[in-house]
Motif scaffolding. Structure first.
Motif, short mmCIF file in Angstrom:
data_model
loop_
_atom_site.label_atom_id
_atom_site.label_comp_id
_atom_site.label_asym_id
_atom_site.label_seq_id
_atom_site.Cartn_x
_atom_site.Cartn_y
_atom_site.Cartn_z
N THR A 143 -54.37 10.01 -16.74
CA THR A 143 -55.18 11.04 -17.52
C THR A 143 -54.25 12.40 -17.45
O THR A 143 -53.90 12.73 -16.43
N ASP B 47 -60.70 18.82 -15.59
CA ASP B 47 -60.30 17.30 -15.54
C ASP B 47 -61.39 16.63 -15.15
O ASP B 47 -61.35 15.29 -14.81
N LEU C 122 -63.83 13.59 -15.91
CA LEU C 122 -63.98 12.58 -16.74
C LEU C 122 -65.45 12.16 -17.02
O LEU C 122 -65.42 11.38 -18.08
N VAL D 92 -57.68 5.61 -11.54
CA VAL D 92 -57.27 6.88 -12.43
C VAL D 92 -56.18 7.66 -11.72
O VAL D 92 -56.52 8.27 -10.51
N MET E 83 -54.36 11.20 -12.17
CA MET E 83 -54.58 12.41 -12.92
C MET E 83 -53.29 13.56 -12.88
O MET E 83 -52.60 13.45 -11.98
N VAL F 66 -55.44 8.61 -21.23
CA VAL F 66 -56.71 9.62 -21.67
C VAL F 66 -56.16 11.02 -21.54
O VAL F 66 -55.90 11.29 -20.34
N SER F 67 -56.31 11.86 -22.74
CA SER F 67 -56.06 13.06 -22.53
C SER F 67 -57.31 13.99 -23.09
O SER F 67 -58.09 13.64 -23.94
N GLU G 136 -67.06 12.81 -23.23
CA GLU G 136 -67.34 12.74 -21.65
C GLU G 136 -68.07 13.82 -20.93
O GLU G 136 -68.46 13.59 -19.70
#
Length: 228
Positions: free
Chosen positions: A5, A12, A14, A29, A31, A53-54, A171
């Motif tokens: 991510t 940040d 999610l 995940v 980060m 994922v951005s 999200e």
């Protein structure tokens, strides 16, 4: 299966996506926060990643002060595309992905900070909403992409290869929206945004938002991410 991510440190969370990852066996995940001064070890970052994922940002894609951070982010997406790693890019992340894919960055004719209904080409995999929009730059659609949803103001979702770009925020949970509104309350109210109504709707449709996010991610994972 691991998720990389890319996010601002302040944004940040999610949220609902965590449940989606778990449902598809995605875990671990990792980060990566934007704005680091030293170069990112892109190859190392993507090692073992099954999804990138951005997320959104406090910056604009047109902000010269964050050019270097964006160049680092470009390299992550370029390498992911080269390796065939799927990308789910949201809001600012989607606009950065558009740059990587050759589309110019543009300011939106008007900001969209509201719950919006979208025109969707396939409501079975991409519900019409309401979705939370919070943007002042356009999501520009690159050549070769398939536009999947839009509002009267701007494109909202497109697919390109194994990448899905999403302008709205699937999200964000009610609690996270409350936190973001508190961070930006004065600026939002200067723009005429009814912050109480914005957060009240998040709570009112929390379970619906969770279900729509799962629907969107399931469709992405089974279709775009799988190369179908």
């Amino acid at each position: 299966m691991a998720v990389l991510t890319v996010a601002d440190e302040e944004l940040d969370a999610l949220g609902y996506l965590i449940e989606c990852f778990e449902a598809h066996g995605l875990g671990g995940v990792r980060m990566c926060h934007r704005g680091r001064s030293r170069p990112w070890p892109v190859r190392e970052m993507l090692k073992g990643a099954d999804l990138v994922v951005s997320l959104g940002s406090l910056s604009s894609v047109r902000d010269e002060a964050t050019d270097e951070a964006r160049r680092q982010e470009h390299r992550v997406y370029e390498r992911a595309i080269e390796l065939g790693v799927p990308i789910l890019a949201i809001c600012y992340g989607a606009q950065v992905l558009s740059q990587v894919l050759g589309a110019p960055s543009r300011e939106s004719p008007s900001s969209e900070i509201a719950w919006v209904e979208v025109d969707s080409v396939n409501t079975a995999t991409l519900p019409t909403g309401p979705w939370l929009d919070w943007h002042e730059d356009l999501l520009t659609v690159p050549v070769g992409a398939t536009l999947l949803a839009r509002t009267s103001v701007a494109p909202q979702v497109y697919a390109h290869g194994r990448c899905l770009a999403v302008q709205f925020h699937p999200e964000v949970t009610p609690e996270e929206l409350e936190r973001r509104v508190a961070m930006n309350r004065d600026a939002l109210e200067q723009q005429g945004v009814d912050t109480e109504a914005l957060t009240a709707q998040a709570h009112r449709q929390g379970e619906r938002s969770r279900a729509m996010t799962r629907q969107l991610f399931d469709g992405f994972w089974a279709g775009v991410a799988a190369g179908r």
